[in-house]
Every structure is written in structure tokens, then in C-alpha cells.
Design an enzyme around this catalytic site. Structure first.
Site, PDB file in Angstrom:
ATOM      1  CD  GLU A 142      36.201  34.738  35.036  1.00 22.89           C
ATOM      2  OE1 GLU A 142      35.274  34.820  35.861  1.00 22.89           O
ATOM      3  OE2 GLU A 142      37.385  34.625  35.377  1.00 22.89           O
TER       4      GLU A 142
ATOM      5  CE1 TYR B  93      34.795  38.701  38.587  1.00 22.33           C
ATOM      6  CE2 TYR B  93      33.553  37.274  37.095  1.00 22.33           C
ATOM      7  CZ  TYR B  93      34.653  37.501  37.921  1.00 22.33           C
ATOM      8  OH  TYR B  93      35.604  36.540  38.035  1.00 22.33           O
TER       9      TYR B  93
ATOM     10  CG  ASP C 185      34.279  38.191  42.972  1.00 18.86           C
ATOM     11  OD1 ASP C 185      34.849  39.045  43.684  1.00 18.86           O
ATOM     12  OD2 ASP C 185      34.578  36.987  42.979  1.00 18.86           O
TER      13      ASP C 185
END
Length: 356
Positions: free
Chosen positions: A33, A116, A134
Site C-alpha cells: 500500500e 486510505y 482512493d
DNA sequence: AAGACGGGGGG
DNA sequence: CCCCCAGTCTT
């Protein structure tokens, strides 16, 4: 059939098979991520493998030097991600005994982990019902629901966060989150979305109202500014003078050649009249261009760089003053440094040729 | 609330 | 040339 179920059905058939989707390990998910923030999957994937290979566990990452991490990160951009990643790894060792946390409330505290990323880690690793928001989610929801509130204004961010959380399938957060992002990336694309063949064409407000190309709405920021960099190639006994950006700089701990910056482009005589130049070099210093001017385009600035060979390194006034100097042992070892710009590395050949 | 932060790819 | 990308942090 509900939005969520339709979406997840699509995902089962058309979703991507990505390397970090086969695990529930929070560390591995976190790694992916961070790398994928503002970065395309195709660009980030090689880095994901490189990092996981070098640092199979968070403890290994915490033990690594920042130099090593930055070197692996080179070329990915947004270097604060790498520095925050290192800090976060150390925090996990310190505060969580080396076991990477999964809960949203815990991971959100780590540097470099925003809303996020925290939602992604929490949902993917342990099915905590947190909706990711996102760029893909903004686009899919803005179009499907016909929302024209700007996605990058405070009110818009808040609104989309709430809506995303309402739309989330609370029983399948991990699958749903991945499904909506894949749908945005593969089907409901920014340009040329596949509306004619879309599972939502009957309900999609944007499609029905012919607003697909107009949504989502995004406020545009400022344009780019121009900067002019002048790099000095100072050679001495097969060594080359390098400089390292200090703390507080955007490019902290990255290397480049000694340089001065000017507000506009200028000739060698004008450059030599600059206060910065006079401070570092004697008046009779001989400068010679190496290569042509390089234009390097960043998101918010255009960098125009010129390179000069300094005729006699003895004309340098004080090698310790002003620049954080560093002699690279051998010119071909330049590539091992974490250079700020890729074009610096490309110029190594030119410089090596000049050295002969 | 607005800027800063990269590099790559698509149209 | 402009926009966007599995966003976050600082001012």
C-alpha cells in the site's frame, strides 16, 4: 441486485490477480500500500518484490539503514514515503513488539499511513469494515451517483468518505474494497470508460445523464514553476565531487553534483557573476559545458539543468564551505549513490568521457 | 484550505 | 500538453 453484490460478481470474473492479494499478512499489505500510493500497479509491482525480498519481515526493515531503503526506493518518487516507512517499521518494533498491527486505530498512527492506507490494511488483513477511498473510488461513486461536488475540497472528501462507508458491504469489506478499486482501474477508467459494456449502465447517473466525461469534478491547483540548476563537475584524481542534500530539504540524503540555482537561464559569464558562484569559485575559474541543457519535468516544477566541467579544481575556494561535500571514490561508482535525478546518472557517461 | 511532493503512462 | 495514478504531510 445491490450495487455491492453486482460489483463483487464482476470482480470474481474480471478482477486482477495481484501478488499482495494472496496474503493476510499486515506487513506485506502495508508494504504494497505504501508503494502503491499515487503509483500505478505496473510501476510499483517490481518495487514490491524487491522490498519484500530484501526485508521479508518488518524487523528486517527496521534494522536496515535509511541509505539502503532509499537506494531500493530510487526512481519511485515521493521519497518521504520511504523515510516514513522506515520510521513506521521502527515504531512497530518499539510499540508493537515487532508484530505489525491490523486494527485501523493502530495503523493510522504510523507515519505515512493515512485514512486510505489504514482502511486498506485493516480490511484486507482482518476484514475490518472500513471503506477505502482512493482515486478509483472517487471516480466510480461520483459517476454512479452523479455527484459533482469536487473530490479534492474538504466538503467533498468528507461526503465521499461517508458515502463510501455506507456503500461498503460490511460482511465482505476486503473483497468489496478490492472490487471497487479494480472496477475503477479496469472498467470505469478516467478516460474512455467502457460504459457501453457496463454492469451499471441502467442505474449509473452519469451514464444516463451523459456526464461520464465530466465526473468526477476536481479543482485544479497551481501550475509548474521553472527552476534553473547549474551542476559543477569537479574532478580530482579519478574522484568526483558530490554533494548530499541536508535535513529539511525535499531531497534529504540524496546525492547530486555541487550546484547553484538561479531564477533564470544564463550564460557562463552571467553565471560567474552570481553571488553564489563568487562565494565558491575564484574569478579565473574555467567552465566548459558538458552535454546539452537537460529539461526534467516534475509534477509541479520544470527543472532546466546545465553541466559544467570545472577546468582546474584548485580554483575552488573552500571545499568545506556551503556544500556538504563528498568525494566519490571512482566515477563509475556514481551509480551506487541515491542520485536525486535520473538524468544525473545518465550524464555519468558524458563526464567519464570528458575525464579522459 | 492550499501546496508540496515524482515519475511514468495515456490520450 | 494535460490528466491521472491503491495519498500523505505540512503550512
Amino acid at each position: 441486485m445491490s450495487f455491492a453484490v453486482t460489483l463483487m460478481n464482476w470482480y470474481r470474473e474480471k478482477g486482477r490477480d495481484l501478488p499482495w492479494r494472496t496474503t493476510h499478512d499486515a506487513y506485506t499489505i502495508w508494504l504494497s500500500e505504501i508503494i502503491l500510493q499515487q503509483t500505478r500497479v505496473e510501476q510499483g509491482t517490481p518495487y514490491f518484490h524487491r522490498f519484500l525480498d530484501a526485508f521479508p519481515m518488518v524487523t528486517k526493515l527496521a534494522e536496515a539503514s535509511e541509505d539502503e531503503i532509499l537506494r531500493l526506493w530510487q526512481g519511485l518518487g515521493y521519497y518521504s514515503r520511504a523515510r516514513n516507512m522506515h520510521k513506521a517499521a521502527k515504531m512497530v518494533v518499539e510499540d508493537f513488539g515487532g508484530k505489525f498491527p491490523r486494527a485501523y486505530k493502530d495503523v493510522i498512527c504510523l507515519p505515512g499511513v493515512g485514512e486510505y492506507t489504514a482502511a486498506a490494511i485493516a480490511s484486507f488483513s482482518s476484514n475490518e469494515p472500513r471503506a477505502v477511498v482512493d482515486g478509483n473510488v472517487y471516480r466510480v461513486l461520483a459517476r454512479y451517483l452523479g455527484i459533482s461536488v469536487p473530490i479534492n475540497a474538504t466538503q467533498g472528501k468528507k461526503m465521499f468518505a461517508e458515502i463510501a462507508q455506507e456503500m461498503l458491504d460490511k460482511h465482505n469489506p476486503a473483497i468489496y474494497n478490492q472490487a471497487i478499486m479494480d472496477f475503477g482501474a479496469l472498467h470505469c477508467k478516467p478516460k474512455n470508460p467502457l460504459c457501453e459494456d457496463c454492469i451499471f449502465r441502467m442505474e449509473c447517473v452519469a451514464f444516463q445523464e451523459k456526464l461520464v466525461e465530466k465526473l468526477p469534478v476536481k479543482l485544479k491547483g497551481k501550475g509548474s514553476r521553472n527552476r534553473y540548476f547549474h551542476y559543477f563537475i569537479v574532478l580530482e584524481d579519478e574522484q568526483i565531487l558530490m554533494s548530499k542534500r541536508g535535513k529539511g530539504d525535499v531531497w534529504t540524503n540524496l546525492y547530486e553534483f555541487p550546484m547553484i540555482e538561479t531564477m533564470e537561464d544564463m550564460s557562463i559569464p552571467d553565471l560567474m557573476a552570481q553571488a553564489d558562484f563568487v562565494q565558491y569559485f575564484e574569478e579565473d575559474t574555467a567552465l566548459e559545458y558538458v552535454g546539452k541543457q537537460v529539461k526534467h519535468v516534475l509534477s509541479h516544477q520544470n527543472i532546466y539543468a546545465r553541466f559544467y566541467v570545472v577546468g582546474d579544481s584548485g580554483t575552488l575556494k573552500n571545499k568545506k564551505r556551503g556544500w556538504n561535500y563528498y568525494y566519490c571514490e571512482k566515477i563509475d561508482k556514481l551509480a551506487k549513490h541515491k542520485l536525486i535525478f535520473s538524468f544525473l546518472e545518465k550524464n555519468v557517461d558524458l563526464i567519464a568521457a570528458k575525464q579522459l
